[in-house]
Design a protein around this motif. Sequence first.
Motif, short mmCIF file in Angstrom:
data_model
loop_
_atom_site.label_atom_id
_atom_site.label_comp_id
_atom_site.label_asym_id
_atom_site.label_seq_id
_atom_site.Cartn_x
_atom_site.Cartn_y
_atom_site.Cartn_z
N PHE A 3 0.84 -1.20 0.00
CA PHE A 3 0.00 0.00 0.00
C PHE A 3 0.88 1.25 0.00
O PHE A 3 2.05 1.22 0.38
CB PHE A 3 -0.95 0.01 1.20
CG PHE A 3 -0.24 -0.07 2.53
CD1 PHE A 3 0.20 1.06 3.19
CD2 PHE A 3 -0.02 -1.31 3.13
CE1 PHE A 3 0.85 0.99 4.40
CE2 PHE A 3 0.63 -1.40 4.36
CZ PHE A 3 1.07 -0.25 5.00
N ASP A 4 0.27 2.34 -0.43
CA ASP A 4 0.91 3.66 -0.43
C ASP A 4 -0.19 4.66 -0.11
O ASP A 4 -1.16 4.79 -0.85
CB ASP A 4 1.54 3.95 -1.79
CG ASP A 4 2.31 5.27 -1.84
OD1 ASP A 4 2.19 6.09 -0.90
OD2 ASP A 4 3.03 5.50 -2.84
N LEU A 5 -0.05 5.36 1.02
CA LEU A 5 -1.12 6.23 1.49
C LEU A 5 -0.92 7.71 1.20
O LEU A 5 -1.77 8.52 1.56
CB LEU A 5 -1.31 6.05 3.01
CG LEU A 5 -1.70 4.66 3.51
CD1 LEU A 5 -2.02 4.73 5.00
CD2 LEU A 5 -2.88 4.09 2.73
N TYR A 108 -8.82 8.42 6.04
CA TYR A 108 -7.77 8.85 6.97
C TYR A 108 -7.38 10.28 6.65
O TYR A 108 -7.60 10.76 5.53
CB TYR A 108 -6.53 7.94 6.89
CG TYR A 108 -5.89 7.95 5.52
CD1 TYR A 108 -4.86 8.84 5.21
CD2 TYR A 108 -6.32 7.08 4.52
CE1 TYR A 108 -4.30 8.87 3.95
CE2 TYR A 108 -5.76 7.11 3.26
CZ TYR A 108 -4.75 8.00 2.98
OH TYR A 108 -4.20 8.04 1.71
N GLU A 195 4.32 8.09 9.30
CA GLU A 195 4.63 7.51 8.00
C GLU A 195 6.14 7.46 7.79
O GLU A 195 6.88 8.33 8.26
CB GLU A 195 3.99 8.31 6.87
CG GLU A 195 4.50 9.73 6.76
CD GLU A 195 3.97 10.49 5.54
OE1 GLU A 195 3.09 9.97 4.83
OE2 GLU A 195 4.46 11.60 5.32
N THR A 226 3.44 3.53 9.05
CA THR A 226 2.79 3.28 7.78
C THR A 226 3.71 3.75 6.66
O THR A 226 4.83 4.22 6.94
CB THR A 226 1.42 3.96 7.71
OG1 THR A 226 0.72 3.51 6.54
CG2 THR A 226 1.53 5.48 7.67
N GLY A 228 4.19 6.02 2.97
CA GLY A 228 3.72 6.98 1.99
C GLY A 228 4.86 7.49 1.13
O GLY A 228 5.87 7.95 1.65
N TYR A 258 -2.40 0.56 7.80
CA TYR A 258 -3.05 1.61 7.03
C TYR A 258 -4.43 1.82 7.63
O TYR A 258 -4.83 1.13 8.58
CB TYR A 258 -3.09 1.28 5.53
CG TYR A 258 -4.01 0.17 5.09
CD1 TYR A 258 -5.32 0.42 4.71
CD2 TYR A 258 -3.55 -1.15 5.01
CE1 TYR A 258 -6.17 -0.60 4.28
CE2 TYR A 258 -4.38 -2.18 4.59
CZ TYR A 258 -5.68 -1.89 4.22
OH TYR A 258 -6.52 -2.90 3.80
N TYR A 259 -5.16 2.80 7.13
CA TYR A 259 -6.46 3.15 7.71
C TYR A 259 -7.54 3.15 6.64
O TYR A 259 -7.36 3.70 5.56
CB TYR A 259 -6.40 4.53 8.38
CG TYR A 259 -5.52 4.54 9.60
CD1 TYR A 259 -6.06 4.36 10.87
CD2 TYR A 259 -4.15 4.71 9.49
CE1 TYR A 259 -5.26 4.36 11.99
CE2 TYR A 259 -3.33 4.70 10.60
CZ TYR A 259 -3.90 4.53 11.86
OH TYR A 259 -3.08 4.51 12.97
N LYS A 260 -8.65 2.53 6.98
CA LYS A 260 -9.82 2.53 6.11
C LYS A 260 -11.02 2.85 6.99
O LYS A 260 -11.21 2.23 8.05
CB LYS A 260 -9.99 1.17 5.43
CG LYS A 260 -11.14 1.15 4.43
CD LYS A 260 -11.11 -0.14 3.61
CE LYS A 260 -12.23 -0.13 2.57
NZ LYS A 260 -12.17 -1.32 1.68
N LYS A 264 -7.89 1.30 11.95
CA LYS A 264 -6.55 0.78 11.67
C LYS A 264 -6.61 -0.64 11.13
O LYS A 264 -7.31 -1.49 11.67
CB LYS A 264 -5.72 0.83 12.96
CG LYS A 264 -4.31 0.33 12.82
CD LYS A 264 -3.48 0.71 14.04
CE LYS A 264 -4.04 0.09 15.30
NZ LYS A 264 -3.21 0.45 16.47
#
Length: 270
Positions: A3-5, A108, A195, A226, A228, A258-260, A264
């Motif tokens: 993932f990449d936030l 997030y 991050e 996390t 990014g 990550y956050y949705k 968390k």
Amino acid sequence: MKFDLHTHHFRCGHADGNISDYIEAGIAAGLSVIGISDHTPYFGSEEEQPFPKIAMAKQEFSNYVEEVLRLKQKYEGTIDVLLGIESDFFPEHAETYRHILAQYPFDYIIGSVHSVGNVSIFNKNRWKGLSQKEHIAVKEAYYALIRDSARSGMFQILGHIDAMKGNYPPFSDIPAAKAIDETLEVIAESGIAIEINTSGKTKLSGGWYPSDEILERALYFGVNVTFGSDAHKPERVAEDLDAVANKLLEIGFKEWVYYKNKQKVVVPLK
């Protein structure tokens, strides 16, 4: 699971490409999740767009949200597109930001300190002529703001927590270990994440934010981490993701998050 936030796009005025370009780049990079997190408008100003090369216009904000939500549906089943935002943290305007951001269904919010004493953290000229004592005072003020941002309850993630080194690498050598430890302790108590941001390589400092030394202390205090890229060009999406994961394992981390829907999600590093 990759993932990449932290990604941007043209609306902020200093990034290239459309949101879909970043999503497609995420698919090409093998991501399962990509977060879109462009800069908030300057809600603390009465002007529509006081800094057009830094942040989007206020009237574009709802358009941004609507576009991300539309693309979330379009790409469902291919990649999970998350609605994020990178918000400045100004204590004097925090309640204004809190009120506006609460009106939208963000997965997030990244809280980032971009200025100290009304001067950009990336302005290397701010350091000219300062004494060692003044250097320390600026660094401590920076971390005090980051602590305040953690305590605010507004954010799930704190962005690039040593980015003040970006255009002034000697920042890392300014003694402030106590301030950094206190900041990491507050972040851990707040239950939010920091991050690992790989955009430092686009600045004079090179490398990532934060330093390995800070990550070691973050592990000690039990801070969630996390990832990014802070991509301002589609080709930077997921940049150094695998290398960051390996470094975290080397330091002693077992997982990242990550956050949705502001909840968390824990992902094992291997």
